[in-house]
Write a protein that holds these residues in place. Structure first.
Motif, PDB file in Angstrom:
ATOM      1  N   ILE A   2       0.849  -1.180   0.000  1.00 51.88           N
ATOM      2  CA  ILE A   2       0.000   0.000   0.000  1.00 51.88           C
ATOM      3  C   ILE A   2       0.889   1.235   0.000  1.00 51.88           C
ATOM      4  CG2 ILE A   2      -1.740   1.261   1.305  1.00 51.88           C
ATOM      5  CD1 ILE A   2      -2.667  -1.499   2.327  1.00 51.88           C
ATOM      6  N   THR A   3       0.696   2.113  -0.993  1.00 54.35           N
ATOM      7  CA  THR A   3       1.563   3.277  -1.111  1.00 54.35           C
ATOM      8  C   THR A   3       0.840   4.595  -0.880  1.00 54.35           C
ATOM      9  OG1 THR A   3       1.206   3.335  -3.488  1.00 54.35           O
ATOM     10  CG2 THR A   3       3.117   2.093  -2.698  1.00 54.35           C
ATOM     11  N   ALA A   4      -0.483   4.594  -0.861  1.00 59.15           N
ATOM     12  CA  ALA A   4      -1.244   5.825  -0.661  1.00 59.15           C
ATOM     13  C   ALA A   4      -1.109   6.302   0.782  1.00 59.15           C
ATOM     14  CB  ALA A   4      -2.714   5.590  -0.991  1.00 59.15           C
ATOM     15  N   GLN A   5      -1.144   7.611   0.971  1.00 53.54           N
ATOM     16  CA  GLN A   5      -1.119   8.178   2.312  1.00 53.54           C
ATOM     17  C   GLN A   5      -2.530   8.138   2.901  1.00 53.54           C
ATOM     18  OE1 GLN A   5       1.535   9.357   4.197  1.00 53.54           O
ATOM     19  NE2 GLN A   5       2.626   8.268   2.601  1.00 53.54           N
ATOM     20  N   ASP A  20      -7.976   6.603  25.061  1.00 54.68           N
ATOM     21  CA  ASP A  20      -7.239   5.381  24.747  1.00 54.68           C
ATOM     22  C   ASP A  20      -7.922   4.677  23.588  1.00 54.68           C
ATOM     23  OD1 ASP A  20      -5.596   5.944  26.860  1.00 54.68           O
ATOM     24  OD2 ASP A  20      -6.694   4.684  28.260  1.00 54.68           O
ATOM     25  N   CYS A  21      -7.676   5.181  22.389  1.00 56.62           N
ATOM     26  CA  CYS A  21      -8.394   4.683  21.225  1.00 56.62           C
ATOM     27  C   CYS A  21      -7.447   4.515  20.047  1.00 56.62           C
ATOM     28  CB  CYS A  21      -9.468   5.677  20.796  1.00 56.62           C
ATOM     29  SG  CYS A  21     -10.600   6.137  22.100  1.00 56.62           S
ATOM     30  N   VAL A  22      -7.945   3.871  19.044  1.00 53.14           N
ATOM     31  CA  VAL A  22      -7.262   3.844  17.764  1.00 53.14           C
ATOM     32  C   VAL A  22      -8.091   4.653  16.786  1.00 53.14           C
ATOM     33  CG1 VAL A  22      -6.114   1.646  18.145  1.00 53.14           C
ATOM     34  CG2 VAL A  22      -8.344   1.679  17.060  1.00 53.14           C
ATOM     35  N   GLU A  23      -7.436   5.118  15.746  1.00 54.67           N
ATOM     36  CA  GLU A  23      -8.108   5.841  14.683  1.00 54.67           C
ATOM     37  C   GLU A  23      -7.910   5.060  13.388  1.00 54.67           C
ATOM     38  OE1 GLU A  23      -7.734  10.476  15.889  1.00 54.67           O
ATOM     39  OE2 GLU A  23      -5.895   9.527  15.170  1.00 54.67           O
ATOM     40  N   VAL A  24      -8.883   5.179  12.511  1.00 57.18           N
ATOM     41  CA  VAL A  24      -8.830   4.492  11.218  1.00 57.18           C
ATOM     42  C   VAL A  24      -8.924   5.549  10.123  1.00 57.18           C
ATOM     43  CG1 VAL A  24      -9.988   2.838   9.714  1.00 57.18           C
ATOM     44  CG2 VAL A  24      -9.933   2.452  12.170  1.00 57.18           C
ATOM     45  N   GLY A  25      -8.091   5.403   9.107  1.00 59.29           N
ATOM     46  CA  GLY A  25      -8.122   6.293   7.954  1.00 59.29           C
ATOM     47  C   GLY A  25      -8.161   5.489   6.672  1.00 59.29           C
ATOM     48  N   ALA A  31      -7.268   0.354   4.555  1.00 63.28           N
ATOM     49  CA  ALA A  31      -7.382   1.160   5.760  1.00 63.28           C
ATOM     50  C   ALA A  31      -6.036   1.246   6.459  1.00 63.28           C
ATOM     51  CB  ALA A  31      -8.415   0.540   6.705  1.00 63.28           C
ATOM     52  N   ALA A  32      -5.869   2.326   7.214  1.00 63.83           N
ATOM     53  CA  ALA A  32      -4.696   2.507   8.051  1.00 63.83           C
ATOM     54  C   ALA A  32      -5.179   2.683   9.483  1.00 63.83           C
ATOM     55  CB  ALA A  32      -3.897   3.727   7.605  1.00 63.83           C
ATOM     56  N   VAL A  33      -4.401   2.199  10.446  1.00 62.77           N
ATOM     57  CA  VAL A  33      -4.784   2.262  11.855  1.00 62.77           C
ATOM     58  C   VAL A  33      -3.620   2.867  12.639  1.00 62.77           C
ATOM     59  CG1 VAL A  33      -5.508   0.908  13.866  1.00 62.77           C
ATOM     60  CG2 VAL A  33      -6.206   0.199  11.580  1.00 62.77           C
ATOM     61  N   ARG A  34      -3.948   3.782  13.569  1.00 62.46           N
ATOM     62  CA  ARG A  34      -2.916   4.384  14.414  1.00 62.46           C
ATOM     63  C   ARG A  34      -3.459   4.600  15.816  1.00 62.46           C
ATOM     64  NH1 ARG A  34      -2.779  10.564  11.984  1.00 62.46           N
ATOM     65  NH2 ARG A  34      -4.842  11.182  12.754  1.00 62.46           N
ATOM     66  N   ASP A  35      -2.560   4.797  16.750  1.00 65.02           N
ATOM     67  CA  ASP A  35      -2.891   5.089  18.145  1.00 65.02           C
ATOM     68  C   ASP A  35      -3.261   6.566  18.246  1.00 65.02           C
ATOM     69  OD1 ASP A  35      -2.865   5.699  20.897  1.00 65.02           O
ATOM     70  OD2 ASP A  35      -1.183   4.376  21.299  1.00 65.02           O
ATOM     71  N   SER A  36      -4.430   6.873  18.767  1.00 61.41           N
ATOM     72  CA  SER A  36      -4.880   8.262  18.831  1.00 61.41           C
ATOM     73  C   SER A  36      -4.038   9.114  19.776  1.00 61.41           C
ATOM     74  CB  SER A  36      -6.361   8.337  19.242  1.00 61.41           C
ATOM     75  OG  SER A  36      -6.534   7.828  20.544  1.00 61.41           O
ATOM     76  N   LYS A  37      -3.359   8.493  20.729  1.00 56.89           N
ATOM     77  CA  LYS A  37      -2.506   9.250  21.659  1.00 56.89           C
ATOM     78  C   LYS A  37      -1.116   9.498  21.091  1.00 56.89           C
ATOM     79  CE  LYS A  37      -2.531   6.504  25.048  1.00 56.89           C
ATOM     80  NZ  LYS A  37      -2.954   5.173  24.873  1.00 56.89           N
ATOM     81  N   GLY A  42       3.306   6.726  13.837  1.00 57.00           N
ATOM     82  CA  GLY A  42       3.101   5.950  12.622  1.00 57.00           C
ATOM     83  C   GLY A  42       1.782   5.193  12.625  1.00 57.00           C
ATOM     84  N   TYR A  43       1.624   4.353  11.651  1.00 55.40           N
ATOM     85  CA  TYR A  43       0.395   3.593  11.465  1.00 55.40           C
ATOM     86  C   TYR A  43       0.731   2.303  10.736  1.00 55.40           C
ATOM     87  CZ  TYR A  43       0.831   5.529   6.781  1.00 55.40           C
ATOM     88  OH  TYR A  43       1.304   5.873   5.542  1.00 55.40           O
ATOM     89  N   PHE A  44      -0.215   1.393  10.740  1.00 52.27           N
ATOM     90  CA  PHE A  44      -0.071   0.226   9.876  1.00 52.27           C
ATOM     91  C   PHE A  44      -1.239   0.221   8.910  1.00 52.27           C
ATOM     92  CE2 PHE A  44      -2.658  -1.670  13.231  1.00 52.27           C
ATOM     93  CZ  PHE A  44      -3.528  -2.488  12.538  1.00 52.27           C
ATOM     94  N   ALA A  45      -1.000  -0.294   7.734  1.00 55.57           N
ATOM     95  CA  ALA A  45      -2.016  -0.275   6.689  1.00 55.57           C
ATOM     96  C   ALA A  45      -2.284  -1.692   6.194  1.00 55.57           C
ATOM     97  CB  ALA A  45      -1.561   0.610   5.530  1.00 55.57           C
ATOM     98  N   VAL A  46      -3.527  -1.928   5.824  1.00 54.08           N
ATOM     99  CA  VAL A  46      -3.942  -3.222   5.282  1.00 54.08           C
ATOM    100  C   VAL A  46      -4.744  -2.991   4.007  1.00 54.08           C
ATOM    101  CG1 VAL A  46      -3.958  -4.393   7.523  1.00 54.08           C
ATOM    102  CG2 VAL A  46      -6.022  -3.255   6.731  1.00 54.08           C
TER     103      VAL A  46
END
Length: 65
Positions: A2-5, A20-25, A31-37, A42-46
């Motif tokens: 995955i290369t898109a931002q 204490d949450c995660v965010e999804v973009g 989708a990409a997932v990151r720690d909201s705090k 960074g993030y991981f993408a699938v």
């Protein structure tokens, strides 16, 4: 690969005022997932198929404790 931002980050509506949450973009067709705090951490993408499989597992209760 995955290369898109990621764009359009959001928290679950079930998080309410919790921090204490995660965010999804959106990230390409996936989708990409990151720690909201720790957004700068960074993030991981699938891929779209991986994300749909994960969401289906949640809805089916496969991750319930």
């Amino acid at each position: 690969m995955i290369t898109a931002q990621p764009v359009g980050w959001r928290k679950s509506s079930r998080s309410a005022q919790e921090t204490d949450c995660v965010e999804v973009g959106r990230c390409g067709d996936g989708a990409a997932v990151r720690d909201s705090k720790h957004r700068a951490g960074g993030y991981f993408a699938v891929s779209g198929a991986q994300w749909r499989s994960f969401v289906a597992g949640i809805r089916a209760g496969r991750f319930d404790a």
